[in-house]
Design a protein around this motif. Structure first.
Motif, PDB file in Angstrom:
ATOM      1  N   PHE A 182       0.849  -1.185   0.000  1.00  0.00           N
ATOM      2  CA  PHE A 182       0.000   0.000   0.000  1.00  0.00           C
ATOM      3  C   PHE A 182       0.888   1.240   0.000  1.00  0.00           C
ATOM      4  CE2 PHE A 182      -2.715  -3.250   1.934  1.00  0.00           C
ATOM      5  CZ  PHE A 182      -3.915  -3.057   1.261  1.00  0.00           C
ATOM      6  N   TYR A 183       0.356   2.330  -0.537  1.00  0.00           N
ATOM      7  CA  TYR A 183       1.136   3.564  -0.592  1.00  0.00           C
ATOM      8  C   TYR A 183       0.201   4.758  -0.725  1.00  0.00           C
ATOM      9  CZ  TYR A 183       0.081   3.562  -5.584  1.00  0.00           C
ATOM     10  OH  TYR A 183      -0.586   3.567  -6.795  1.00  0.00           O
ATOM     11  N   LEU A 217       9.423   2.237   4.918  1.00  0.00           N
ATOM     12  CA  LEU A 217       8.547   1.102   5.172  1.00  0.00           C
ATOM     13  C   LEU A 217       7.932   1.183   6.565  1.00  0.00           C
ATOM     14  CD1 LEU A 217      10.936  -1.630   3.757  1.00  0.00           C
ATOM     15  CD2 LEU A 217       8.731  -1.003   2.740  1.00  0.00           C
ATOM     16  N   LEU A 218       6.630   0.976   6.647  1.00  0.00           N
ATOM     17  CA  LEU A 218       5.929   0.948   7.923  1.00  0.00           C
ATOM     18  C   LEU A 218       5.650  -0.498   8.331  1.00  0.00           C
ATOM     19  CD1 LEU A 218       3.363   3.818   7.259  1.00  0.00           C
ATOM     20  CD2 LEU A 218       5.393   3.933   8.715  1.00  0.00           C
ATOM     21  N   LEU A 219       5.922  -0.800   9.592  1.00  0.00           N
ATOM     22  CA  LEU A 219       5.700  -2.154  10.082  1.00  0.00           C
ATOM     23  C   LEU A 219       5.462  -2.122  11.584  1.00  0.00           C
ATOM     24  CD1 LEU A 219       5.691  -5.266   9.779  1.00  0.00           C
ATOM     25  CD2 LEU A 219       8.195  -5.196  10.080  1.00  0.00           C
ATOM     26  N   GLY A 220       4.391  -2.778  12.014  1.00  0.00           N
ATOM     27  CA  GLY A 220       4.134  -3.006  13.432  1.00  0.00           C
ATOM     28  C   GLY A 220       4.215  -4.492  13.688  1.00  0.00           C
ATOM     29  N   ASN A 221       5.189  -4.928  14.491  1.00  0.00           N
ATOM     30  CA  ASN A 221       5.473  -6.361  14.610  1.00  0.00           C
ATOM     31  C   ASN A 221       5.491  -6.846  16.052  1.00  0.00           C
ATOM     32  OD1 ASN A 221       6.111  -8.824  13.180  1.00  0.00           O
ATOM     33  ND2 ASN A 221       8.171  -8.683  14.040  1.00  0.00           N
ATOM     34  N   ILE A 222       4.813  -6.135  16.942  1.00  0.00           N
ATOM     35  CA  ILE A 222       4.794  -6.598  18.321  1.00  0.00           C
ATOM     36  C   ILE A 222       4.081  -7.950  18.433  1.00  0.00           C
ATOM     37  CG2 ILE A 222       2.634  -5.478  19.020  1.00  0.00           C
ATOM     38  CD1 ILE A 222       4.012  -4.789  21.680  1.00  0.00           C
ATOM     39  N   GLN A 291      -2.065   2.700  10.530  1.00  0.00           N
ATOM     40  CA  GLN A 291      -2.691   3.995  10.768  1.00  0.00           C
ATOM     41  C   GLN A 291      -1.724   5.147  10.525  1.00  0.00           C
ATOM     42  OE1 GLN A 291      -4.290   3.445  14.708  1.00  0.00           O
ATOM     43  NE2 GLN A 291      -5.931   2.106  13.981  1.00  0.00           N
ATOM     44  N   LYS A 292      -0.422   4.883  10.642  1.00  0.00           N
ATOM     45  CA  LYS A 292       0.572   5.903  10.342  1.00  0.00           C
ATOM     46  C   LYS A 292       0.460   6.349   8.877  1.00  0.00           C
ATOM     47  CE  LYS A 292       4.178   4.589  13.694  1.00  0.00           C
ATOM     48  NZ  LYS A 292       4.348   5.903  14.354  1.00  0.00           N
ATOM     49  N   LEU A 293       0.226   5.380   7.986  1.00  0.00           N
ATOM     50  CA  LEU A 293       0.103   5.725   6.572  1.00  0.00           C
ATOM     51  C   LEU A 293      -1.061   6.677   6.346  1.00  0.00           C
ATOM     52  CD1 LEU A 293       1.423   4.993   3.794  1.00  0.00           C
ATOM     53  CD2 LEU A 293      -0.470   3.380   3.485  1.00  0.00           C
ATOM     54  N   THR A 294      -2.144   6.487   7.080  1.00  0.00           N
ATOM     55  CA  THR A 294      -3.320   7.347   6.922  1.00  0.00           C
ATOM     56  C   THR A 294      -3.054   8.765   7.424  1.00  0.00           C
ATOM     57  OG1 THR A 294      -4.336   6.888   9.085  1.00  0.00           O
ATOM     58  CG2 THR A 294      -4.752   5.310   7.310  1.00  0.00           C
ATOM     59  N   LYS A 295      -2.007   8.923   8.236  1.00  0.00           N
ATOM     60  CA  LYS A 295      -1.670  10.232   8.804  1.00  0.00           C
ATOM     61  C   LYS A 295      -0.527  10.911   8.057  1.00  0.00           C
ATOM     62  CE  LYS A 295      -3.072   8.551  13.375  1.00  0.00           C
ATOM     63  NZ  LYS A 295      -2.602   8.179  14.736  1.00  0.00           N
ATOM     64  N   GLY A 296      -0.148  10.339   6.920  1.00  0.00           N
ATOM     65  CA  GLY A 296       0.902  10.961   6.126  1.00  0.00           C
ATOM     66  C   GLY A 296       2.308  10.576   6.537  1.00  0.00           C
ATOM     67  N   GLU A 297       2.422   9.550   7.383  1.00  0.00           N
ATOM     68  CA  GLU A 297       3.736   9.095   7.818  1.00  0.00           C
ATOM     69  C   GLU A 297       4.146   7.879   6.992  1.00  0.00           C
ATOM     70  OE1 GLU A 297       4.108   8.619  12.100  1.00  0.00           O
ATOM     71  OE2 GLU A 297       2.327   9.854  12.374  1.00  0.00           O
ATOM     72  N   GLY A 298       5.446   7.823   6.628  1.00  0.00           N
ATOM     73  CA  GLY A 298       5.937   6.680   5.878  1.00  0.00           C
ATOM     74  C   GLY A 298       5.518   6.733   4.422  1.00  0.00           C
ATOM     75  N   MET A 315      -8.312   7.233   3.779  1.00  0.00           N
ATOM     76  CA  MET A 315      -7.492   7.957   2.808  1.00  0.00           C
ATOM     77  C   MET A 315      -8.203   8.263   1.499  1.00  0.00           C
ATOM     78  SD  MET A 315      -3.922   5.837   3.409  1.00  0.00           S
ATOM     79  CE  MET A 315      -2.944   6.865   2.294  1.00  0.00           C
ATOM     80  N   GLY A 316      -9.341   7.649   1.263  1.00  0.00           N
ATOM     81  CA  GLY A 316     -10.058   7.876   0.021  1.00  0.00           C
ATOM     82  C   GLY A 316      -9.250   7.453  -1.191  1.00  0.00           C
TER      83      GLY A 316
END
Length: 454
Positions: A182-183, A217-222, A291-298, A315-316
């Motif tokens: 996704f981007y 790259l965004l990744l949540g891996n907990i 959710q970071k991607l939706t806020k313009g991060e990454g 994000m539409g």
């Protein structure tokens, strides 16, 4: 391995508990005699003739579009068959993984459950005789005509649970899944980047994003399993698809300790060492990352198609999706498959009703509702593709991968303990505690121990 909310097959502590509680599914082991329709017994397909009944259904379709489609389908079923009440229990993927084992072994088991395809769940349940083989109902309803063999294999096991990908049908999925990237279109434009057309271009774009001060790259891996959705496409671009399929299904004939698999592991380690990921990936939650991607991060978020509806809501038209092939113009070799299949428990008192329900929520009308609620129908996918937006991207990529590329199984499917082994090893690879060679050796020990008894 995926949450599908969802799908699917993840490195969870529950997997280890399941493997300890149920006897291991090693080749050659004996399974309890499976329950099925009585030989020669007629299968009742007319639900209106089944009398007043309550059908207990456990699912993990908790996210927006997923929950919406189940709500609509259940309401339609009850409207068509007012003699039936559906008692729905919807839990997150993680919670369902923790509670389902006890529920199936208890005295008050549900009738229909979504069971993760993997050996540590569906395979173990099959071995323990806790799910019904559905071949009789599959024949009665024509499910082998509805579903292509390439899809049905994700719900097939030998009745002793030792062979995955062939044998009896134990469930039906509703959705298809494909792992890609996704981007944000605006973010790519701001970096003067095009959507990468192949794997080399994708890696170049990641490097460029880092050079320009972005988090590539965004990744949540907990939760440990999300990194599998990053490693899987990397491995698909660098290793033979045939070998990955053997490894993913846990069938003998392949090895983790190959140069190609080690190169894939090294790629992930290098990305981490170069700070291509957000800080603290092993301490970041899965939902927090997307959710970071939706806020313009990454810049890029590698993950499964099931996230598309939530990302589109936030994000539409700004969000897009692609699956980079190793060679431009070809289909990608990437992780994917089906959502968690709906199965019938061995303790149900009305298997005909349970099977009729599964047939209803996977028929042509159901596929239409799935598409309308932002999900990816596993059958006739291109027929339901929207005209624009990220869902069009997802439908297109799923179609391309399944026709000219290769849809590879989730790697945690392989053995009853592979979810934990893979999850722990990926965390070690990302934080530098484990190198690429040790990573492949750890996975080989699990795989060979299961397939060869080593």
């Amino acid at each position: 391995m995926k949450p599908r909310g969802k799908t699917r097959t993840l490195a969870l502590a529950a997997a280890a508990a399941l493997a300890l509680t149920l006897s291991a599914c090693t080749p050659g082991s004996e399974a309890p005699a499976p329950t099925t329709a009585q030989p020669g017994a007629a299968i009742e397909k007319d639900v209106s003739k089944m009398g007043e009944a309550t059908l207990t259904v456990w699912d993990q379709e908790v996210r927006g579009g997923q929950n919406e489609q189940m709500t609509k389908l259940n309401a339609a079923f009850e409207a068509k068959y007012p003699n039936v009440t559906i008692k729905r229990n919807s839990q997150s993927f993680e919670d369902l993984g923790k509670t389902l084992r006890l529920a199936l072994s208890g005295t008050d088991a549900p009738d229909v459950v979504q069971a993760n395809n993997a050996r540590n769940t569906m395979g173990a349940f099959v071995k323990a005789g806790q799910l019904l083989p559905l071949d009789d109902w599959a024949a009665a309803y024509g499910w082998s005509d509805r579903y292509p063999a390439s899809v049905l294999k994700y719900s097939q096991y030998s009745t002793d649970g030792t062979t995955f990908g062939s044998g009896s049908v134990y469930g039906l999925p509703q959705v298809g899944e494909v792992v890609g990237v996704f981007y944000s279109k605006k973010k790519l434009e701001s970096l003067d980047l095009e959507v990468p057309g192949d794997w080399a271009a994708f890696e170049a774009a990641i490097a460029t994003a880092k050079e320009k001060g972005e988090t590539p790259l965004l990744l949540g891996n907990i939760e440990k399993w999300p990194a599998g959705h990053v490693f899987g496409p990397v491995q698909g671009a660098k290793a033979p698809a045939e070998a990955i399929e053997l490894l993913g299904f846990g069938n003998a004939g392949a090895s983790w300790t190959t140069a190609e698999n080690q190169a894939a592991a090294q790629t992930l380690a290098d990305w981490s060492a170069k700070d291509y990921f957000n800080q603290g990936v092993n301490g970041t939650e899965y939902d927090a990352a997307w959710q970071k991607l939706t806020k313009g991060e990454g810049v890029f978020l590698m993950g499964g198609s099931w996230m598309a509806a939530d990302l589109a809501d936030a994000m539409g038209e700004d969000v897009g999706f692609f699956a980079p092939p190793a060679t431009a113009g070809q289909g990608a070799h990437t992780t994917g498959g089906t959502g968690l299949p709906f199965t019938v428990t061995a303790k149900t008192k009305n298997p005909d009703l349970a099977a009729a329900y599964i047939d209803f929520i996977t028929n042509d009308d159901a596929m239409k509702i799935l598409a309308e609620t932002g999900n990816l129908p596993v059958i006739d996918t291109q027929k339901y593709a929207p005209a624009s937006g990220v869902l069009k991207d997802v439908y297109t990529q799923f179609g391309t991968v399944t026709t000219t590329g290769t849809l590879l199984p989730y790697l945690d499917y392989a053995t009853p303990t592979m979810g934990d082994t893979l999850g722990d090893s990926l965390q070690g690879l990302l934080d530098g505690r484990m190198d690429a060679k040790a990573f492949t050796e750890a996975l080989e020990a699990d795989y060979a121990g299961f397939t060869q008894g080593k």
